[in-house]
Each structure stands twice: as C-alpha cells, then as structure tokens.
Design a protein around this motif. Structure first.
Motif, short mmCIF file in Angstrom:
data_model
loop_
_atom_site.label_atom_id
_atom_site.label_comp_id
_atom_site.label_asym_id
_atom_site.label_seq_id
_atom_site.Cartn_x
_atom_site.Cartn_y
_atom_site.Cartn_z
N ARG A 395 104.32 95.26 -122.00
CA ARG A 395 102.92 94.88 -122.22
C ARG A 395 102.53 93.80 -121.20
O ARG A 395 102.94 92.65 -121.32
N PRO A 397 99.74 91.39 -119.28
CA PRO A 397 98.52 90.71 -119.76
C PRO A 397 97.28 91.53 -119.40
O PRO A 397 97.24 92.16 -118.34
N GLY A 398 96.30 91.53 -120.27
CA GLY A 398 95.05 92.23 -119.98
C GLY A 398 94.21 91.46 -118.98
O GLY A 398 94.46 90.27 -118.71
N PRO A 399 93.21 92.12 -118.40
CA PRO A 399 92.36 91.44 -117.40
C PRO A 399 91.74 90.15 -117.91
O PRO A 399 91.72 89.15 -117.18
N LYS A 400 91.24 90.14 -119.14
CA LYS A 400 90.62 88.93 -119.67
C LYS A 400 91.65 87.84 -119.88
O LYS A 400 91.43 86.67 -119.53
N GLN A 401 92.82 88.21 -120.43
CA GLN A 401 93.88 87.22 -120.61
C GLN A 401 94.30 86.61 -119.28
O GLN A 401 94.47 85.40 -119.14
N THR A 403 92.67 86.35 -116.47
CA THR A 403 91.64 85.49 -115.89
C THR A 403 91.61 84.14 -116.57
O THR A 403 91.39 83.10 -115.92
N ARG A 407 99.26 84.62 -118.86
CA ARG A 407 99.86 85.56 -117.91
C ARG A 407 101.29 85.93 -118.28
O ARG A 407 102.21 85.91 -117.44
N THR A 409 104.11 88.65 -119.58
CA THR A 409 104.46 90.06 -119.67
C THR A 409 105.60 90.21 -120.67
O THR A 409 106.65 89.57 -120.52
N ARG A 460 98.39 92.76 -108.42
CA ARG A 460 99.03 93.77 -109.24
C ARG A 460 100.44 93.26 -109.58
O ARG A 460 101.15 92.73 -108.71
N SER A 479 101.41 97.04 -113.33
CA SER A 479 100.16 96.81 -114.06
C SER A 479 98.99 97.38 -113.27
O SER A 479 99.12 97.79 -112.11
N LEU A 482 94.56 93.04 -111.46
CA LEU A 482 94.21 91.84 -112.24
C LEU A 482 93.61 90.79 -111.31
O LEU A 482 94.01 90.70 -110.13
#
Length: 485
Positions: A395, A397-401, A403, A407, A409, A460, A479, A482
C-alpha cells in the motif's frame, strides 16, 4: 470420510500415476514437535496443548497410535482422542503426522496375520480421520526395544526384511484408502550395535537400510513401499553438538546427511522405490535440558548418567544448529523436535521448550525465533539455494497523503527480505531519495519517506525486495505518479 477403493488393481494404478511432491529443504520444511500431550480425552485440553505448540513457533505435530495384536481398527476411545487432535489441529493451523506402531517388542507384528491386522488398523485410522495425510509406519524397528528378533539364528539381520513386509502391506492398504496419503517408512534410530550375540541386540541404521534395500530387491516388488523416509538423528548424547559427523562408524546424525542419502540410493535407486531422491523426515530430534531447582518437584526418578543434559541456552543453540543443518539438506521434508513439553519422569525426555507443568523455559523464545528464521529462509546460507521472494499487501501513500507529508509505504514479504524504496523524479529519472531495510516474512513493514526533502517535481515510488540470505529473483512494485507539493 475417505472412500475405500474397492479394487486393489485400480488403487495401484492410481498411486503409480502420482508424482512425488518436490521437497527442497529450506523454508518449505514442516516444523514442529513429536508430542503426545495433544492426545487429550477432550477437545479443550487438546486445543490448549495445540496452542502451546503454536506459541512456540511450531506448525506441525506428530502423535502416536499404538496397534496391538488382534486389533484391525482403532478402538472407539482411540478414535475419540484422535478426533480431538484433528479438531484442535484444524483450529490451530497445525499439520498432523500419525505414527502407527506396536508399543514394544513383545507385540512385534511378524506373522502374516499380525501384519495384515496392523495394515487394516492403519487403513481404518485413515478412513476415520480424513485430514491425517501423513502416516508413519513403525518406530525404530532397528532396536530391540520395539522390534524382535533383530537377528536370525545364523546372525543375519532379521528385522529389516520383516519390517519391509509390514511396510509393504501397510503401504498398499493405505493407498487403497487414498492414493494421496503420504506413507513414511523407517522411523529408524541413529545408532545400533550390529552384535547378534549382544545383551541388547540392535541394528545400526547403516546395516538396517542396506538390509532393507536387499530385501526389497529380493522381493521382486514392482511398487514402492514408502513415499518418504522417517529418521531420528539424535546426537550421541545431549551434550554432543549436532554437527558432529560419523564418517568412520555406522551411526548417522544430522551431519551425516550425505551418508544417509547415499545409503538410500544404494538400497533403492534403479527400482520402483525412490532412493537417493526420497524425501526425509526427521520426526524425532531432541536435546535434553537440565531442570532448575525451582522446577525439580515436577519431576520424578533419576536422570540416566548417559543423557548428559545441557543448560537451556545450550539447548536452544543446539536446536538452532540442527535446524541450520537440515535447512541446507535438499531432500529433507521436515524437522520435528522431541518434545515440545517435558516428560515428568527423568528416566524419559526433558527435551521440550516447556517444563512438565506447561510453563515456558528460557529456551522457548530462542527456539521460536530459529523456527521463524527457518520459515523465512534466513537461518542459514546454502550453496545453490536461491529463494524467490514475493510481495503482498503493498500500500503506497495516496496522492493526497503524499502531498500532505504522509509518505509511508506498507507491505509484507513472503520470506525474510531486504527491501529498498526509491523515489524517482518522473521528469528526468533522477533519484530523489532511497531508504532501505530488513523485514521478517509475513509481518507488515513500513518503508517511510516522511520527513525527507523530495523537491517539487512529480515522483514515482518503486519498492524492491530480495530474500535476505539466499537471494533469488527479486520482486518489485511501483506506485502511480505522486507530487510532493
């Protein structure tokens, strides 16, 4: 329940068509204990003992079931006990091996009727307990404690040919129940005197295997008699290191793997029975530990002077060394410690990681770690062994996380692994940051870039893992794009 195949010819064709499972030592080995404490008259007690096994890092257990003359099936009481074992094992995720044998040399199954009854008993057990896929036939047939006679009047070996006859009959009966059943032969002791005139007539494993092979070849049999070979590689006493070889004697220990494989090859290669490629199960390996004064009241009798028990630190070290040796032996299918819990009679075995009252010894955490490192592929480095590791539960981190600066993983490795997380700029391919670490198999690990200065360009992430000690093919995940800001 398993259906009994009605035609012997049909069952023979079915099991001839099977391919033997590929065993390769390493992390695929079964790891557990030979422990009858799980044989309980109620499920609750059986589950408690099975849980103790799991807490010690063990995922396999060998239990016994004694045949006696006249029995063609286990008694109702025996089936109830074994069903408790079966249910507790299923609830605990433990693999069960069942060792079927006569309790002593006074009941050795020698004549055709006794051997037929023994084979029927093993088959009936397999029908009644369909999850038990591993049956061990006999126990230390090279010792007078369990098998007599060891020698014929002319001094030739009598035990091996008689045992071969029993093994063949039992193999056929079990395969008629289910061709997929794994039948383990041997269960041979590591030492024997080879003296027919001795006070204690015993046969060395070297002579026994040679005689077993000669009897098989002389029989003209065109079917196997076993799917694997069980062996008890105890050291000469508990104070002797497991890595002591026996190059000039007929004894066989853990360090004599090459000798054992060679003997099996000489005995059976070129016949319908596997020899040098035959899977080997070390179904008894024990190191006795001294009993501290605070626990002495739990035990009775006197320790034999020949045992030479060691302290608990040395016990854990010997088990670790034994696992390291077996790990690098390509045809070894499993190691079962004898026992998980001490027997209370000092004349017997105090080789567990629990005292007789079920409380843990100081050796337990170290032994559990050794078992974990074996499963993770990291207990030893082996020539020619290359383990491919896999990645699960990855998993990023998502784009919002990402930013907002979160960060981390998350991931798991299927074996112990070394990992690297690399952040690469997508605009020019340069590396913005790299973090590395070590992870134990099956445990969630976090590779974090939180707090790292990553610039403003889009990135990335690439996570790459390799097995930590015996590296084979790496595994990698990437990923999406990002943005740090």
């Amino acid at each position: 329940m398993r259906p009994i195949l009605t035609t012997l010819l049909g069952s023979a064709a079915a099991f001839l068509a099977l391919t033997t499972p590929a065993f390769a030592g390493g992390p695929t080995m079964a790891l557990g204990a030979a422990e009858d404490a799980v044989r309980a008259p109620d499920l609750v007690t059986a589950k408690v003992k099975m849980t103790e096994l799991r807490l010690a890092g063990m995922t396999a257990v060998r239990v016994t079931s004694n045949w006696r003359p006249g029995l063609t099936a286990p008694t109702t009481g025996e089936i109830e006990i074994l069903r408790n074992v079966e249910a507790a094992a299923r609830l605990s995720g433990v693999r069960v091996y069942v060792s079927v044998y006569s309790p002593g040399s006074a009941t050795t199954p020698l004549d055709p009727l006794a051997q037929a009854q023994f084979a029927q008993y093993a088959a009936a057990l397999a029908v009644a307990l369909p999850s038990f896929d591993d049956i061990i036939v006999g126990n230390e047939p090279n010792l007078n404690r369990f098998w007599l006679p060891q020698f014929a009047p002319d001094g030739s070996i009598a035990s091996a040919p008689a045992y071969l006859s029993l093994l063949a009959k039992t193999y056929d009966a079990l395969k008629a129940v289910d061709p997929r059943l794994r039948v383990w032969g041997g269960a041979v002791s590591p030492r024997g005197s080879d003296r027919p005139e001795g006070i204690r007539p015993t046969t060395s494993p070297t002579a026994f295997i040679q005689s077993l092979g000669a009897a098989y070849r002389a029989s003209g049999r065109t079917l196997p008699v076993m799917d694997g070979f069980a062996f008890h590689p105890y050291p000469d006493n508990s104070s002797v290191s497991p890595d002591l070889p026996h190059p000039r004697s007929t004894s066989i220990g853990l360090a004599d793997y090459g000798k054992l494989v060679s003997l099996l090859g000489t005995a059976f290669d070129g016949t319908a029975q596997q020899g040098s490629s035959l899977p080997i199960l070390y179904d008894e390996f024990g190191i006795e530990a001294t009993i501290p004064a605070g626990k002495a009241s739990l035990y009775t009798g006197t320790e034999p002077t020949t045992t030479k028990p060691v302290d608990e630190y040395q016990q854990a070290a010997a088990y670790d060394l034994g696992l390291r040796l077996a790990f690098c032996q390509p045809t070894v299918a499993g190691v079962l410690l004898f026992h998980s819990q001490d027997e209370s009679a000092l004349l017997s075995w105090q080789s567990g990681v629990y005292y007789a009252d079920g409380t843990p010894k100081s050796s337990l955490p170290a032994v559990r770690d050794s078992l974990d490192r074996t499963r993770g592929g990291s207990i030893a480095r082996c020539d020619g062994l290359a383990l491919d590791v896999g990645l699960t539960n990855v998993r990023f981190p998502g784009p919002k996380q990402f930013t907002t600066g979160k960060r981390d993983t998350h991931f798991r490795c299927t074996l112990d692994c070394r990992w690297e997380l690399r952040a690469t700029r997508t605009t020019n391919g340069t590396v913005a940051a790299t973090v590395r670490g070590y992870a134990r198999y099956g445990r969630t690990t976090i590779a974090s870039l939180t707090g790292r200065k990553l610039g403003t360009a889009p990135l990335r992430l690439q996570l790459t893992v390799t097995q930590a000690v015996n590296p084979g093919a790496p595994a990698s995940r990437q990923s999406g794009e990002l943005r740090p800001q």
